[in-house]
Write a protein that holds these residues in place. Structure first.
Motif, PDB file in Angstrom:
ATOM      1  N   VAL A 119       3.193 -22.120  -0.337  1.00 33.35           N
ATOM      2  CA  VAL A 119       4.495 -22.788  -0.295  1.00 33.35           C
ATOM      3  C   VAL A 119       5.136 -22.606   1.082  1.00 33.35           C
ATOM      4  CG1 VAL A 119       6.811 -22.907  -1.292  1.00 33.35           C
ATOM      5  CG2 VAL A 119       4.829 -22.472  -2.764  1.00 33.35           C
ATOM      6  N   LEU A 120       5.126 -21.387   1.583  1.00 32.76           N
ATOM      7  CA  LEU A 120       5.742 -21.106   2.880  1.00 32.76           C
ATOM      8  C   LEU A 120       5.094 -21.929   3.996  1.00 32.76           C
ATOM      9  CD1 LEU A 120       6.136 -17.205   2.691  1.00 32.76           C
ATOM     10  CD2 LEU A 120       7.752 -18.976   1.990  1.00 32.76           C
ATOM     11  N   LEU A 121       3.809 -22.177   3.857  1.00 31.14           N
ATOM     12  CA  LEU A 121       3.104 -22.944   4.891  1.00 31.14           C
ATOM     13  C   LEU A 121       3.592 -24.388   4.966  1.00 31.14           C
ATOM     14  CD1 LEU A 121      -0.542 -21.595   4.510  1.00 31.14           C
ATOM     15  CD2 LEU A 121       1.029 -21.211   6.422  1.00 31.14           C
ATOM     16  N   SER A 162       6.379 -22.924  -9.535  1.00 29.08           N
ATOM     17  CA  SER A 162       6.886 -24.175 -10.084  1.00 29.08           C
ATOM     18  C   SER A 162       7.559 -24.977  -8.974  1.00 29.08           C
ATOM     19  CB  SER A 162       7.885 -23.892 -11.201  1.00 29.08           C
ATOM     20  OG  SER A 162       9.048 -23.274 -10.671  1.00 29.08           O
ATOM     21  N   SER A 163       7.837 -26.225  -9.242  1.00 27.52           N
ATOM     22  CA  SER A 163       8.488 -27.080  -8.247  1.00 27.52           C
ATOM     23  C   SER A 163       9.871 -26.546  -7.885  1.00 27.52           C
ATOM     24  CB  SER A 163       8.583 -28.513  -8.764  1.00 27.52           C
ATOM     25  OG  SER A 163       9.281 -28.555 -10.000  1.00 27.52           O
ATOM     26  N   SER A 164      10.578 -26.003  -8.877  1.00 26.31           N
ATOM     27  CA  SER A 164      11.908 -25.458  -8.596  1.00 26.31           C
ATOM     28  C   SER A 164      11.819 -24.189  -7.756  1.00 26.31           C
ATOM     29  CB  SER A 164      12.653 -25.168  -9.904  1.00 26.31           C
ATOM     30  OG  SER A 164      11.957 -24.217 -10.694  1.00 26.31           O
ATOM     31  N   GLU A 166       9.389 -23.568  -5.607  1.00 23.33           N
ATOM     32  CA  GLU A 166       9.039 -24.046  -4.264  1.00 23.33           C
ATOM     33  C   GLU A 166      10.287 -24.510  -3.522  1.00 23.33           C
ATOM     34  OE1 GLU A 166       5.957 -26.821  -3.680  1.00 23.33           O
ATOM     35  OE2 GLU A 166       4.533 -25.840  -5.031  1.00 23.33           O
ATOM     36  N   GLU A 167      11.088 -25.278  -4.201  1.00 20.98           N
ATOM     37  CA  GLU A 167      12.303 -25.803  -3.580  1.00 20.98           C
ATOM     38  C   GLU A 167      13.231 -24.672  -3.151  1.00 20.98           C
ATOM     39  OE1 GLU A 167      16.040 -28.823  -4.668  1.00 20.98           O
ATOM     40  OE2 GLU A 167      14.413 -28.473  -6.098  1.00 20.98           O
ATOM     41  N   GLN A 168      13.353 -23.651  -3.988  1.00 17.44           N
ATOM     42  CA  GLN A 168      14.210 -22.515  -3.666  1.00 17.44           C
ATOM     43  C   GLN A 168      13.690 -21.758  -2.450  1.00 17.44           C
ATOM     44  OE1 GLN A 168      14.542 -19.689  -6.841  1.00 17.44           O
ATOM     45  NE2 GLN A 168      15.839 -18.280  -5.693  1.00 17.44           N
ATOM     46  N   LEU A 169      12.377 -21.539  -2.407  1.00 16.64           N
ATOM     47  CA  LEU A 169      11.781 -20.821  -1.282  1.00 16.64           C
ATOM     48  C   LEU A 169      11.986 -21.572   0.033  1.00 16.64           C
ATOM     49  CD1 LEU A 169       8.381 -19.533  -2.729  1.00 16.64           C
ATOM     50  CD2 LEU A 169      10.209 -18.123  -1.780  1.00 16.64           C
ATOM     51  N   LEU A 170      11.697 -22.858   0.016  1.00 13.53           N
ATOM     52  CA  LEU A 170      11.803 -23.644   1.238  1.00 13.53           C
ATOM     53  C   LEU A 170      13.251 -23.788   1.696  1.00 13.53           C
ATOM     54  CD1 LEU A 170       9.126 -26.379   0.452  1.00 13.53           C
ATOM     55  CD2 LEU A 170       8.922 -24.440   2.012  1.00 13.53           C
ATOM     56  N   LYS A 171      14.158 -23.808   0.748  1.00 19.25           N
ATOM     57  CA  LYS A 171      15.577 -23.895   1.095  1.00 19.25           C
ATOM     58  C   LYS A 171      16.021 -22.647   1.843  1.00 19.25           C
ATOM     59  CE  LYS A 171      20.118 -24.852  -0.946  1.00 19.25           C
ATOM     60  NZ  LYS A 171      20.857 -25.112  -2.214  1.00 19.25           N
ATOM     61  N   GLN A 172      15.467 -21.493   1.463  1.00 19.25           N
ATOM     62  CA  GLN A 172      15.813 -20.234   2.126  1.00 19.25           C
ATOM     63  C   GLN A 172      15.354 -20.224   3.581  1.00 19.25           C
ATOM     64  OE1 GLN A 172      14.154 -16.999  -0.143  1.00 19.25           O
ATOM     65  NE2 GLN A 172      15.171 -17.612  -2.048  1.00 19.25           N
ATOM     66  N   LEU A 173      14.315 -20.999   3.876  1.00 25.31           N
ATOM     67  CA  LEU A 173      13.729 -20.982   5.217  1.00 25.31           C
ATOM     68  C   LEU A 173      14.348 -22.007   6.155  1.00 25.31           C
ATOM     69  CD1 LEU A 173       9.945 -20.744   4.248  1.00 25.31           C
ATOM     70  CD2 LEU A 173      11.498 -18.859   4.799  1.00 25.31           C
ATOM     71  N   ASP A 174      15.059 -22.958   5.606  1.00 24.24           N
ATOM     72  CA  ASP A 174      15.573 -24.047   6.420  1.00 24.24           C
ATOM     73  C   ASP A 174      16.745 -23.594   7.290  1.00 24.24           C
ATOM     74  OD1 ASP A 174      15.499 -26.559   7.422  1.00 24.24           O
ATOM     75  OD2 ASP A 174      16.603 -27.492   5.774  1.00 24.24           O
ATOM     76  N   SER A 175      16.929 -24.294   8.395  1.00 24.34           N
ATOM     77  CA  SER A 175      18.019 -23.981   9.315  1.00 24.34           C
ATOM     78  C   SER A 175      18.330 -25.226  10.140  1.00 24.34           C
ATOM     79  CB  SER A 175      17.627 -22.834  10.253  1.00 24.34           C
ATOM     80  OG  SER A 175      18.575 -22.685  11.302  1.00 24.34           O
ATOM     81  N   PRO A 176      19.591 -25.430  10.484  1.00 23.13           N
ATOM     82  CA  PRO A 176      19.940 -26.585  11.335  1.00 23.13           C
ATOM     83  C   PRO A 176      19.505 -26.386  12.785  1.00 23.13           C
ATOM     84  CG  PRO A 176      21.883 -25.262  10.896  1.00 23.13           C
ATOM     85  CD  PRO A 176      20.794 -24.707  10.039  1.00 23.13           C
ATOM     86  N   ASP A 177      19.154 -25.145  13.122  1.00 19.16           N
ATOM     87  CA  ASP A 177      18.777 -24.811  14.493  1.00 19.16           C
ATOM     88  C   ASP A 177      17.269 -24.942  14.677  1.00 19.16           C
ATOM     89  OD1 ASP A 177      17.845 -22.517  16.542  1.00 19.16           O
ATOM     90  OD2 ASP A 177      19.840 -23.235  17.111  1.00 19.16           O
TER      91      ASP A 177
END
Length: 218
Positions: A119-121, A162-164, A166-177
């Motif tokens: 997922v992180l990849l 699960s899809s949820s 995955e979504e939670q993990l990827l949301k934690q990694l996102d950044s506007p920078d």
């Protein structure tokens, strides 16, 4: 280029994996992030009884070996590789302890951690869609997970995220920078490498006694 041929209630949640990850990853000494290889510098001879899984592990580790070089080429020496340690996230999987841990629990943690890394990849692929390391490791990680599960008594305890989740993990990694997102992507690749190396070492701990029992002259 490295090539690959193929991939309940008691299961650890991704939140559980993530919350423990930060503390465990601090076990990786700074000199490893500066360029050491956590003991895998020379390719160890794989135990015959685990040849297929060892081959997969070695190929994945070899594929990630070029990461530091790619990082330094991208940032032209303006950012130290060791700084990736400061960009690790709580979602990064925790390595398997070398003591006070059963074989089954260790295998479960390794397989679960690798599934989290798949997922992180996706975050890495989002920032670097043409990354050469990704092309090499994406087919290998599912294969290694499958090989680890074959050695487990209760492989059903390692469900795919699960899809949820995955979504939670990827949301934690996102950044506007942009810089922060790229550093996070590189940190994922860096810590995946350590996870693979430490996982190989932990797996060897359990396989070696088995080999010696089956072949006392080994």
């Amino acid at each position: 280029m490295v090539a690959f041929n193929s991939m309940n209630s008691h299961s650890p949640s991704l939140n559980t994996v993530g919350s423990a990850a930060a503390a465990a990853l601090t076990d990786a000494p700074p000199d490893l992030l500066a360029g050491e290889t956590s003991g895998e510098g020379s390719v160890e001879e794989a135990p015959p009884l685990a040849s297929n899984i060892w081959r997969t592990w070695e190929r994945l580790i070899e594929a990630t070996k070029q990461h530091q070089k790619e990082f330094e080429q991208e940032f032209q020496g303006n950012v130290d590789y060791i700084l990736l340690e400061g960009h690790k996230r709580s979602a990064f999987p925790v390595k398997c302890p070398m003591s006070n841990y059963s074989k089954e629990a260790c295998l479960q943690r390794l397989a679960q951690g690798l599934l989290v890394y798949t997922v992180l990849l996706k975050q890495v692929e989002k920032e670097y869609p043409d990354n050469s390391i990704l092309r090499e490791i994406k087919p290998g990680i599912p294969l290694l997970v499958a090989q680890i599960k074959e050695k487990m008594k209760r492989s059903e305890r390692v469900p795919a995220p699960s899809s949820s989740q995955e979504e939670q993990l990827l949301k934690q990694l996102d950044s506007p920078d942009t810089f922060q997102r790229r550093m996070t992507a590189h940190s994922i690749l860096s810590h995946l490498r350590f996870f693979l190396i430490d996982g190989k070492r932990a797996f060897r701990k359990w396989e070696t006694p088995r080999r010696q029992k089956d072949n006392p002259s080994a």
